[in-house]
Design a protein around this motif. Sequence first.
Motif, PDB file in Angstrom:
ATOM      1  N   LYS A   1       0.834  -1.207   0.000  1.00  0.00           N
ATOM      2  CA  LYS A   1       0.000   0.000   0.000  1.00  0.00           C
ATOM      3  C   LYS A   1       0.862   1.249   0.000  1.00  0.00           C
ATOM      4  O   LYS A   1       0.514   2.246  -0.610  1.00  0.00           O
ATOM      5  CB  LYS A   1      -0.884   0.041   1.242  1.00  0.00           C
ATOM      6  CG  LYS A   1      -2.228  -0.593   1.150  1.00  0.00           C
ATOM      7  CD  LYS A   1      -3.032  -0.133  -0.004  1.00  0.00           C
ATOM      8  CE  LYS A   1      -4.249   0.628   0.420  1.00  0.00           C
ATOM      9  NZ  LYS A   1      -5.112   0.950  -0.682  1.00  0.00           N
ATOM     10  N   VAL A   2       1.963   1.226   0.738  1.00  0.00           N
ATOM     11  CA  VAL A   2       2.938   2.314   0.787  1.00  0.00           C
ATOM     12  C   VAL A   2       4.316   1.681   0.617  1.00  0.00           C
ATOM     13  O   VAL A   2       4.476   0.474   0.697  1.00  0.00           O
ATOM     14  CB  VAL A   2       2.854   3.109   2.117  1.00  0.00           C
ATOM     15  CG1 VAL A   2       1.516   3.783   2.276  1.00  0.00           C
ATOM     16  CG2 VAL A   2       3.141   2.246   3.304  1.00  0.00           C
ATOM     17  N   ASN A   3       5.340   2.495   0.414  1.00  0.00           N
ATOM     18  CA  ASN A   3       6.683   1.968   0.243  1.00  0.00           C
ATOM     19  C   ASN A   3       7.119   1.154   1.446  1.00  0.00           C
ATOM     20  O   ASN A   3       6.970   1.576   2.593  1.00  0.00           O
ATOM     21  CB  ASN A   3       7.681   3.105   0.011  1.00  0.00           C
ATOM     22  CG  ASN A   3       7.498   3.757  -1.335  1.00  0.00           C
ATOM     23  OD1 ASN A   3       6.814   3.237  -2.209  1.00  0.00           O
ATOM     24  ND2 ASN A   3       8.129   4.905  -1.516  1.00  0.00           N
ATOM     25  N   ASN A   4       7.641  -0.037   1.194  1.00  0.00           N
ATOM     26  CA  ASN A   4       8.213  -0.931   2.210  1.00  0.00           C
ATOM     27  C   ASN A   4       7.225  -1.437   3.259  1.00  0.00           C
ATOM     28  O   ASN A   4       7.645  -1.843   4.334  1.00  0.00           O
ATOM     29  CB  ASN A   4       9.422  -0.281   2.891  1.00  0.00           C
ATOM     30  CG  ASN A   4      10.520   0.051   1.922  1.00  0.00           C
ATOM     31  OD1 ASN A   4      10.807  -0.727   1.033  1.00  0.00           O
ATOM     32  ND2 ASN A   4      11.124   1.219   2.067  1.00  0.00           N
ATOM     33  N   LEU A   5       5.916  -1.427   2.982  1.00  0.00           N
ATOM     34  CA  LEU A   5       4.925  -1.961   3.918  1.00  0.00           C
ATOM     35  C   LEU A   5       3.905  -2.787   3.133  1.00  0.00           C
ATOM     36  O   LEU A   5       3.119  -2.233   2.359  1.00  0.00           O
ATOM     37  CB  LEU A   5       4.210  -0.853   4.693  1.00  0.00           C
ATOM     38  CG  LEU A   5       3.106  -1.322   5.628  1.00  0.00           C
ATOM     39  CD1 LEU A   5       3.677  -2.200   6.740  1.00  0.00           C
ATOM     40  CD2 LEU A   5       2.365  -0.146   6.207  1.00  0.00           C
ATOM     41  N   ALA A   6       3.941  -4.109   3.340  1.00  0.00           N
ATOM     42  CA  ALA A   6       3.037  -5.002   2.615  1.00  0.00           C
ATOM     43  C   ALA A   6       1.883  -5.433   3.513  1.00  0.00           C
ATOM     44  O   ALA A   6       2.058  -5.679   4.703  1.00  0.00           O
ATOM     45  CB  ALA A   6       3.777  -6.240   2.130  1.00  0.00           C
ATOM     46  N   LEU A   7       0.701  -5.549   2.928  1.00  0.00           N
ATOM     47  CA  LEU A   7      -0.476  -6.101   3.586  1.00  0.00           C
ATOM     48  C   LEU A   7      -0.842  -7.362   2.819  1.00  0.00           C
ATOM     49  O   LEU A   7      -0.931  -7.336   1.597  1.00  0.00           O
ATOM     50  CB  LEU A   7      -1.632  -5.113   3.543  1.00  0.00           C
ATOM     51  CG  LEU A   7      -1.370  -3.748   4.168  1.00  0.00           C
ATOM     52  CD1 LEU A   7      -2.561  -2.830   3.913  1.00  0.00           C
ATOM     53  CD2 LEU A   7      -1.111  -3.878   5.642  1.00  0.00           C
ATOM     54  N   GLY A   8      -1.031  -8.470   3.528  1.00  0.00           N
ATOM     55  CA  GLY A   8      -1.353  -9.705   2.839  1.00  0.00           C
ATOM     56  C   GLY A   8      -1.578 -10.832   3.808  1.00  0.00           C
ATOM     57  O   GLY A   8      -1.767 -10.634   5.002  1.00  0.00           O
ATOM     58  N   GLY A   9      -1.563 -12.037   3.279  1.00  0.00           N
ATOM     59  CA  GLY A   9      -1.798 -13.205   4.116  1.00  0.00           C
ATOM     60  C   GLY A   9      -1.377 -14.468   3.400  1.00  0.00           C
ATOM     61  O   GLY A   9      -0.886 -14.438   2.286  1.00  0.00           O
ATOM     62  N   ASP A  10      -1.603 -15.581   4.102  1.00  0.00           N
ATOM     63  CA  ASP A  10      -1.311 -16.885   3.530  1.00  0.00           C
ATOM     64  C   ASP A  10      -2.433 -17.853   3.870  1.00  0.00           C
ATOM     65  O   ASP A  10      -3.278 -17.578   4.695  1.00  0.00           O
ATOM     66  CB  ASP A  10       0.046 -17.399   4.009  1.00  0.00           C
ATOM     67  CG  ASP A  10       0.120 -17.559   5.527  1.00  0.00           C
ATOM     68  OD1 ASP A  10      -0.807 -17.104   6.222  1.00  0.00           O
ATOM     69  OD2 ASP A  10       1.091 -18.131   5.998  1.00  0.00           O
TER      70      ASP A  10
END
Length: 65
Positions: free
Chosen positions: A55-64
């Motif tokens: 969403k922003v530089n160097n910050l991921a939102l997600g899952g597995d």
Amino acid sequence: MYNEEEILVVLAVVLSLNVVNAEISKEDWLVGGSFSLNSTSDTTVSLNPAAGYFKVNNLALGGDV
């Protein structure tokens, strides 16, 4: 010669050595996961995919799974 377990351990170590020199920027996707193999009396194979979105530089939102 080498047995199957030794080859799998070496392969896992080589694949886990991720040396990446890149800037992760907004709107990039991250795709990965894990794999495991257990061959005792019953053979078990496990595959766990994962994904993320920056969403922003160097910050991921997600899952597995």
